[in-house]
Design a protein around this motif. Structure first.
Motif, PDB file in Angstrom:
ATOM      1  N   SER A   1       0.817  -1.214   0.000  1.00  0.00           N
ATOM      2  CA  SER A   1       0.000   0.000   0.000  1.00  0.00           C
ATOM      3  C   SER A   1       0.853   1.266   0.000  1.00  0.00           C
ATOM      4  O   SER A   1       0.478   2.276  -0.592  1.00  0.00           O
ATOM      5  N   ARG A   2       2.016   1.213   0.637  1.00  0.00           N
ATOM      6  CA  ARG A   2       2.923   2.368   0.667  1.00  0.00           C
ATOM      7  C   ARG A   2       3.842   2.415  -0.559  1.00  0.00           C
ATOM      8  O   ARG A   2       4.606   3.358  -0.725  1.00  0.00           O
ATOM      9  N   ASN A   3       3.770   1.362  -1.371  1.00  0.00           N
ATOM     10  CA  ASN A   3       4.613   1.254  -2.564  1.00  0.00           C
ATOM     11  C   ASN A   3       6.098   1.347  -2.210  1.00  0.00           C
ATOM     12  O   ASN A   3       6.881   2.014  -2.888  1.00  0.00           O
ATOM     13  N   LEU A   4       6.482   0.641  -1.142  1.00  0.00           N
ATOM     14  CA  LEU A   4       7.882   0.627  -0.718  1.00  0.00           C
ATOM     15  C   LEU A   4       8.656  -0.388  -1.545  1.00  0.00           C
ATOM     16  O   LEU A   4       8.175  -1.486  -1.819  1.00  0.00           O
ATOM     17  N   LYS A   5       9.849  -0.015  -1.946  1.00  0.00           N
ATOM     18  CA  LYS A   5      10.635  -0.849  -2.864  1.00  0.00           C
ATOM     19  C   LYS A   5      11.494  -1.854  -2.102  1.00  0.00           C
ATOM     20  O   LYS A   5      12.721  -1.837  -2.175  1.00  0.00           O
ATOM     21  N   ASP A  43      10.546  -6.454  -5.859  1.00  0.00           N
ATOM     22  CA  ASP A  43       9.546  -6.180  -6.877  1.00  0.00           C
ATOM     23  C   ASP A  43       8.207  -6.784  -6.452  1.00  0.00           C
ATOM     24  O   ASP A  43       8.142  -7.653  -5.577  1.00  0.00           O
ATOM     25  N   ILE A  44       7.142  -6.331  -7.053  1.00  0.00           N
ATOM     26  CA  ILE A  44       5.791  -6.689  -6.623  1.00  0.00           C
ATOM     27  C   ILE A  44       5.522  -8.188  -6.743  1.00  0.00           C
ATOM     28  O   ILE A  44       4.821  -8.780  -5.917  1.00  0.00           O
ATOM     29  N   THR A  45       6.108  -8.836  -7.749  1.00  0.00           N
ATOM     30  CA  THR A  45       5.892 -10.280  -7.934  1.00  0.00           C
ATOM     31  C   THR A  45       6.503 -11.051  -6.763  1.00  0.00           C
ATOM     32  O   THR A  45       5.868 -11.957  -6.201  1.00  0.00           O
ATOM     33  N   ALA A  46       7.730 -10.696  -6.390  1.00  0.00           N
ATOM     34  CA  ALA A  46       8.406 -11.361  -5.270  1.00  0.00           C
ATOM     35  C   ALA A  46       7.664 -11.108  -3.961  1.00  0.00           C
ATOM     36  O   ALA A  46       7.487 -12.018  -3.142  1.00  0.00           O
ATOM     37  N   THR A  47       7.218  -9.873  -3.763  1.00  0.00           N
ATOM     38  CA  THR A  47       6.498  -9.521  -2.534  1.00  0.00           C
ATOM     39  C   THR A  47       5.201 -10.311  -2.431  1.00  0.00           C
ATOM     40  O   THR A  47       4.878 -10.866  -1.371  1.00  0.00           O
ATOM     41  N   ALA A  48       4.460 -10.387  -3.532  1.00  0.00           N
ATOM     42  CA  ALA A  48       3.193 -11.118  -3.533  1.00  0.00           C
ATOM     43  C   ALA A  48       3.426 -12.608  -3.274  1.00  0.00           C
ATOM     44  O   ALA A  48       2.659 -13.259  -2.543  1.00  0.00           O
ATOM     45  N   LEU A  49       4.495 -13.159  -3.852  1.00  0.00           N
ATOM     46  CA  LEU A  49       4.809 -14.581  -3.669  1.00  0.00           C
ATOM     47  C   LEU A  49       5.092 -14.881  -2.198  1.00  0.00           C
ATOM     48  O   LEU A  49       4.604 -15.884  -1.648  1.00  0.00           O
ATOM     49  N   CYS A  50       5.883 -14.024  -1.555  1.00  0.00           N
ATOM     50  CA  CYS A  50       6.187 -14.219  -0.135  1.00  0.00           C
ATOM     51  C   CYS A  50       4.936 -14.032   0.727  1.00  0.00           C
ATOM     52  O   CYS A  50       4.717 -14.769   1.692  1.00  0.00           O
ATOM     53  N   LYS A  51       4.133 -13.048   0.383  1.00  0.00           N
ATOM     54  CA  LYS A  51       2.897 -12.785   1.135  1.00  0.00           C
ATOM     55  C   LYS A  51       1.961 -13.985   1.072  1.00  0.00           C
ATOM     56  O   LYS A  51       1.430 -14.441   2.091  1.00  0.00           O
TER      57      LYS A  51
END
Length: 236
Positions: A188-192, A195-203
């Motif tokens: 939500s804060r768009n913190l780097k 990348d979004i794919t890696a973040t979503a995978l971990c989430k």
């Protein structure tokens, strides 16, 4: 130790040290010493290294390279870094094995989850190169995927920054650091962080990430002992 098995992501840029390109031997040897110390403390270690110190596919594409070929060149850069780290580890008596996501025998063995786990449980560092083996995926995504596959307790992102901040601390002196932040806040804060794919995978797979400054020697040991030297990113 706080963790039994970790996936350590190292950035290619950090391997440059104070150089503008390539591999700084002092930085490489510092990483090797810290990793050996962690293995000796009983931690099983898998490693993924980026290739940005040699070639980055996305920047190559912006200069006219075909994106798929550019990403394949980036994969080869990660193999060079992986071989360098394995050599530095073996030079100080720490066994290491390079596994490659694309066929590259005899440079490295083809990657599989079971080969990586077999190596780690025997005290060998498993260095997993070539990212995911597919174009359009970063080594951050490759790290997230491998951390989940090898059933790591945590994915460590060793960078030149000591955690996650409200803004880029190298550009904004008023940026403040988080000790802990959720994946949802990162998105939500768009913190780097990654990348979004890696973040979503971990989430989605409940894989915690710990971001810390690996360039400061001793920080890996402190982190593994539970000291607050970075930022934990998790679902709760």
């Amino acid at each position: 130790m706080k963790y039994n098995r970790i996936l350590l992501k190292l950035s290619g840029e950090s391997l440059m040290g104070h150089q503008g390109y390539g591999i700084d031997s002092d930085r490489l040897n510092s990483y090797a010493r810290q990793i050996k110390q962690a293995v000796e403390s009983g931690v099983q270690i898998g490693i993924v290294i980026g290739g940005g110190n040699i070639f980055r596919g996305l920047s190559g594409a912006s200069k006219g390279f075909d994106r798929v070929k550019g990403d394949q060149m980036g994969m080869l850069a990660t193999v060079i870094n992986s071989l360098a780290l394995s050599s530095a580890l073996e030079a100080i008596g720490q066994p290491a094995k390079v596994l490659t996501a694309i066929g590259m025998f005899p440079i490295g063995e083809p990657y599989s989850k079971w080969k990586a786990i077999e190596a780690m449980t025997s005290g060998t560092v498993a260095i997993i190169s070539c990212g995911t083996g597919s174009p359009y995926f970063t080594t951050d995504t490759g790290s997230a995927l491998r951390a989940i596959e090898i059933e790591a307790d945590v994915m460590l992102k060793g960078t030149r920054v000591d955690g996650v901040y409200t803004a880029d601390p190298e550009k904004d002196p008023s940026a403040t650091k988080f000790d802990h932040i959720t994946y949802s806040e990162v998105i939500s804060r768009n913190l780097k962080v990654m990348d979004i794919t890696a973040t979503a995978l971990c989430k989605e797979n409940d894989m915690p990430i710990y971001v810390f400054n690996m360039d400061k020697e001793g920080n890996l040991a402190k982190m593994l002992e539970g000291d607050n030297v970075g930022t934990l990113v998790s679902n709760s």
